[in-house]
Design an enzyme around this catalytic site. Structure first.
Site: not given
Ligand code: PBG
Length: 344
Positions: A260, A131, A207
């Site tokens: 999440k 990422c 997350k």
């Protein structure tokens, strides 16, 4: 032994009484956000093997999907792009002719009225699938685990560029999901500097590094080619850390925060809503969808009832919006059976 004086079952004796005592409004279409994968260079939609009913869409069909979402009254769609060209810097991500930029533009033109969110990350655009920008660790010669690191401060500059290019295409929300420190601030500053004061930020604040993302990585063609995401995504043993992450995102300018995954993390949703009292989304991720779908396809569970139960649980915990791959289906169920909430 005395008989119980308080009769809790009185509250459940028939449907109208249950409605009277119902504490949560249940889910409505407007609470739900549908993820949409748009893939460059394909002519027809492709079903994702590990996510039955979910597709990679060609650009030409995306506006029609968005229109469907709008007409069902969904709270929005969130776009993920899969480019043809990937490199180590993820340069396709901020190309103004990039697949997501084109999709946003098209949707805004042909399906006005639907809230458009775009995920801001590098993993779909980098050849290594991380990422962020990968660098060799000092003193090492090869870019292989564990001899690499993700350069946080280089990455957030790129994320800001991506977010800006989505804003230029007309997106309503950018949703940074790379879990880099300072990503919200970098994006906010870039938006303001360029006059995009109305573009909002939905921050993937908490997350977690989760096994539930497996099917998504098929869908977005984004698994890391080496190593894992544990140096940037959160450790699932932690909950206080989620509050710290979200607090920072709010300070940096987030308009909405997110937890999440959702299933298995409702304690985090609850705590975040309670402690921060800020607009909150929860992302019910790909693995959650696939588990329910697979069990339903085998006839082990009733899909509609199970999905409504799980989604209501997220709302009860404190989620204002829920990103779910079931969004379209749920909206259809609700439309065809408006009394779904009471009946289940
Ligand atoms: C991009 C991103 C991921 C998901 C949303 N944004 C994948 C990941 O972090 O590996 C996962 C969503 C899902 O599983 O449905 N970083």
């Amino acid at each position: 032994m005395a008989f119980p004086k308080v009769r809790m079952r009185e509250r459940r004796k028939d449907e109208l009484t249950r409605i009277k005592h119902c504490e949560t409004s249940g889910v409505s279409a407007g609470d739900l956000i549908m993820p949409i994968f748009v893939k460059e260079g394909i002519a027809v939609k492709r079903e994702i093997g590990s996510m039955p009913g979910i597709y990679q869409w060609p650009l030409k069909d995306v506006a029609a999907e968005a229109r469907k979402a709008r007409d069902l009254g969904l709270g929005g769609i969130i776009l993920f792009g899969i480019p043809v060209y990937k490199d180590s810097l993820g340069s396709s991500a901020y190309n103004e002719g990039g697949i997501v930029q084109k999709a946003i533009y098209d949707i805004k033109k042909k399906a006005p009225g639907i809230r458009v969110i775009a995920d801001v990350c590098l993993c779909e655009y980098t050849s290594h699938g991380h990422c962020g920008i990968v660098k060799r660790s000092p003193g090492h010669k090869v870019t292989r685990s564990p001899d690499y690191y993700i350069d946080n401060d280089e990455t957030i500059k790129v994320l800001a560029k991506i977010a800006l290019s989505y804003a230029e295409a007309g997106v309503d929300f950018v949703a940074p999901s790379a879990m880099m420190d300072g990503q919200v601030k970098a994006i906010k500053e870039a938006l303001i500097k360029n006059g995009y004061t109305k573009t909002k930020i939905m921050a993937y604040s908490a997350k977690y590094a989760s096994s539930f993302y497996g099917p998504f990585r098929d869908a977005a063609e984004s698994p890391p080619q080496f190593g894992d995401r544990k140096t940037y995504q959160m450790d699932y043993h932690n909950s206080y850390e989620a509050i710290l992450e979200a607090r920072l995102d709010i300070e940096e300018g987030a308009d909405m925060i997110m937890v999440k995954p959702a299933l298995g993390y409702t304690d985090i949703i609850y705590r975040m809503k309670k402690e921060l009292d800020f607009p909150l989304a929860s992302y019910s991720v790909s693995g959650e969808y696939s588990m329910i779908k697979a069990a339903a396809l085998k006839g082990y569970i009733d899909e509609r009832k199970t999905v409504l139960e799980v989604l209501t649980g997220f709302k009860r915990a404190g989620a204002d919006k829920i990103i779910t791959y079931h969004a379209m289906e749920v909206a259809l169920w609700l439309k065809n059976n408006p009394s779904t909430k009471a009946q289940d």
